[in-house]
Design an enzyme around this catalytic site. Structure first.
Site, PDB file in Angstrom:
ATOM      1  N   HIS A   1       0.505  -1.797  -0.005  1.00 36.57           N
ATOM      2  CA  HIS A   1      -0.278  -0.150  -0.122  1.00 36.57           C
ATOM      3  C   HIS A   1       0.712   1.310  -0.449  1.00 36.57           C
ATOM      4  O   HIS A   1       0.519   2.153  -0.538  1.00 36.57           O
ATOM      5  CB  HIS A   1      -0.842  -0.319   1.357  1.00 36.57           C
ATOM      6  CG  HIS A   1      -1.994  -0.999   1.025  1.00 36.57           C
ATOM      7  ND1 HIS A   1      -3.151  -0.614   1.477  1.00 36.57           N
ATOM      8  CD2 HIS A   1      -1.938  -2.720   1.149  1.00 36.57           C
ATOM      9  CE1 HIS A   1      -4.109  -1.827   0.857  1.00 36.57           C
ATOM     10  NE2 HIS A   1      -2.797  -2.907   0.840  1.00 36.57           N
TER      11      HIS A   1
ATOM     12  N   ASP B   1      -5.441   5.654   1.751  1.00 32.30           N
ATOM     13  CA  ASP B   1      -5.838   5.175   1.384  1.00 32.30           C
ATOM     14  C   ASP B   1      -6.882   4.861   1.482  1.00 32.30           C
ATOM     15  O   ASP B   1      -7.652   4.636   3.069  1.00 32.30           O
ATOM     16  CB  ASP B   1      -4.969   4.055   2.563  1.00 32.30           C
ATOM     17  CG  ASP B   1      -4.689   2.322   1.651  1.00 32.30           C
ATOM     18  OD1 ASP B   1      -5.513   1.362   1.986  1.00 32.30           O
ATOM     19  OD2 ASP B   1      -3.642   2.100   1.403  1.00 32.30           O
TER      20      ASP B   1
END
Length: 449
Positions: A18, A111
């Site tokens: 990520h 995110d």
């Protein structure tokens, strides 16, 4: 201090898969005249190798586990709750710190696993965009699951014919995956309030699925987030991911060895930074690849699962087993004939972007669906058939799949398709390409007026 067009605060979920794509997006924004600050948890910051010459600023935040990170939390729900509590407080501190500077933060890119960051942005009156690190197809499936209270009915209208084995594992969760399943669904609790929804894909690759997703949120595909010098070459300093959670010592050994191998002769085997295979599966792989020239990345934590004495039997002239590899350098090396992958989205995008056919061995999360698309939609590889009961891929099936990709009837077609997707990836990032247009649209909306 030089006045920039705006200042983006990037807040990734604290795992390598990520962190890397959001950081790469920051480089694109910086090339468009934006200041970018990339947050890392204190624990991650203390365990990575950072390129000191990078133009991206770093700021540390807390997840409540500064000494031990995720592995020191009692459970997944406990970690997520503490990350929300400590993360929102420390992100807010960073925003306040910059408020009186020449470049105050104007936008948060966060995110999608952290919807609380949107609430924070709205509290401060900032623009905000969730960053989805999975494909449009997977995001759409997850969204359908969300609006149907966690359930899905097959077949799914407007998508390729999917079987249960093709769905993301969190959509059909077992007890151990329930916390992750809830995290996946929570991505969509407030995403319709965001200014944009950013997806790490590109228009031609996910065309139909992007259209489906755009009916429910303002989607911009901004990928692939592969370093520029491997693709469009517009950002001359962007030739690597410039941070890594793993040891870099074996890189030279790896590339030197590959340079001596014949073109298209090596099977590259890597299962990412998180996948954990069983000892039985490792033994099946070891047996299946014995007749091929291969480069196999086996993380230190996985080495004990190799068959006893296996490393001593590896023919060093023909094959190599390493704890880590510089994956972009490997995939772009002419010696690589195919990529045997767990089908994590970052690895899948790298394989597609660098034009390498794939042998798909998905493990969990979004990987089964990525494998489905690799074989049946993008037609750049073969999915290894797994045993229904055990989920193990047997040596015969692995060997058969490698042969199919390397020298089978459809091998030429797969290689041509892989080259086509590489060309389209380059086109999307180049000036006037779909991703370039989308990034320009994003920056025009968030720049200081």
């Amino acid at each position: 201090m030089e006045k920039m067009r705006g200042h983006v605060l990037a807040v990734p979920f604290p795992s390598q898969g990520h962190i890397t794509p959001i950081r790469q997006f920051c480089k694109r924004l910086h090339s468009k005249g934006f200041k970018t600050t990339h947050t890392l948890t204190t624990f991650i910051f203390n365990t990575i190798h950072l390129d000191p010459s990078s133009p991206i600023s770093i700021a540390t935040i807390s997840d409540g586990y500064d000494q031990g990170g995720f592995s020191s939390a009692g459970s997944v729900p406990e970690y997520l709750q503490n990350f929300k509590t400590f993360g929102s407080k420390t992100v807010a501190d960073i925003i306040r710190k910059h408020q009186s500077t020449d470049n105050p933060i104007t936008c948060i890119v966060y995110d999608s696993f952290m919807p609380w960051a949107l609430d924070l942005a709205m509290d401060f009156g900032l623009a905000a965009a969730p960053f989805f690190t999975q494909s449009c197809a997977v995001n759409y499936i997850n969204y359908l699951s969300y609006i149907n209270n966690g359930s899905l009915t097959l077949p799914i209208k407007d998508l390729p014919l999917l079987e249960l084995q093709d769905l993301p594992t969190f959509v059909t969760p077992t007890g151990s995956h329930l916390a992750y399943f809830e995290m996946v669904l929570q991505q969509f609790t407030n995403f319709d309030k965001a200014d944009f929804v950013l997806v790490n894909s590109f228009h031609d690759l996910d065309l139909h699925e992007e259209e489906l997703l755009s009916k429910v949120c303002p989607v911009l595909t901004i990928g692939p987030t592969v370093p520029s010098m491997y693709l469009d070459q517009q950002i001359k300093s962007d030739n690597d991911y410039d941070l890594n959670l793993f040891d870099l010592k074996e890189a030279a050994l790896c590339t030197d060895w590959l340079d001596k191998r014949p073109e298209g002769s090596v099977v590259y085997i890597a299962f990412g930074s998180m996948a954990k295979l069983s000892s039985e599966q490792m033994e099946e792989i070891a047996s299946a690849i014995s007749n091929f020239s291969y480069l196999w990345v086996v993380r230190a934590s996985e080495e004990s699962k190799l068959p006893p004495g296996f490393l001593e039997t590896v023919d060093k002239d023909k094959s190599l087993v390493l704890k880590w590899s510089p994956q972009l350098q490997v995939l772009s090396n002419k010696a690589i004939g195919c990529f045997m992958t767990h089908c994590g989205w970052n690895s899948t995008m790298e394989g597609l972007s660098l034009g390498v056919p794939m042998v798909a061995m998905p493990q969990w999360t979004d990987q089964p669906m990525n494998a489905k698309y690799i074989q049946d939609v993008w037609k750049v590889g073969v999915r290894v058939k797994a045993e229904k009961e055990s989920g193990i891929c047997k040596r015969e099936e692995i060997e058969f799949s490698i042969k199919e990709v390397m020298e089978g009837e459809k091998s030429k077609e797969m290689k041509e398709n892989a080259g086509k997707w590489r060309d389209l990836a380059v086109k999307s990032l180049s000036e006037g390409g779909s991703t370039d247009i989308n990034i320009n649209e994003f920056v025009s909306k968030i720049q200081i007026k």
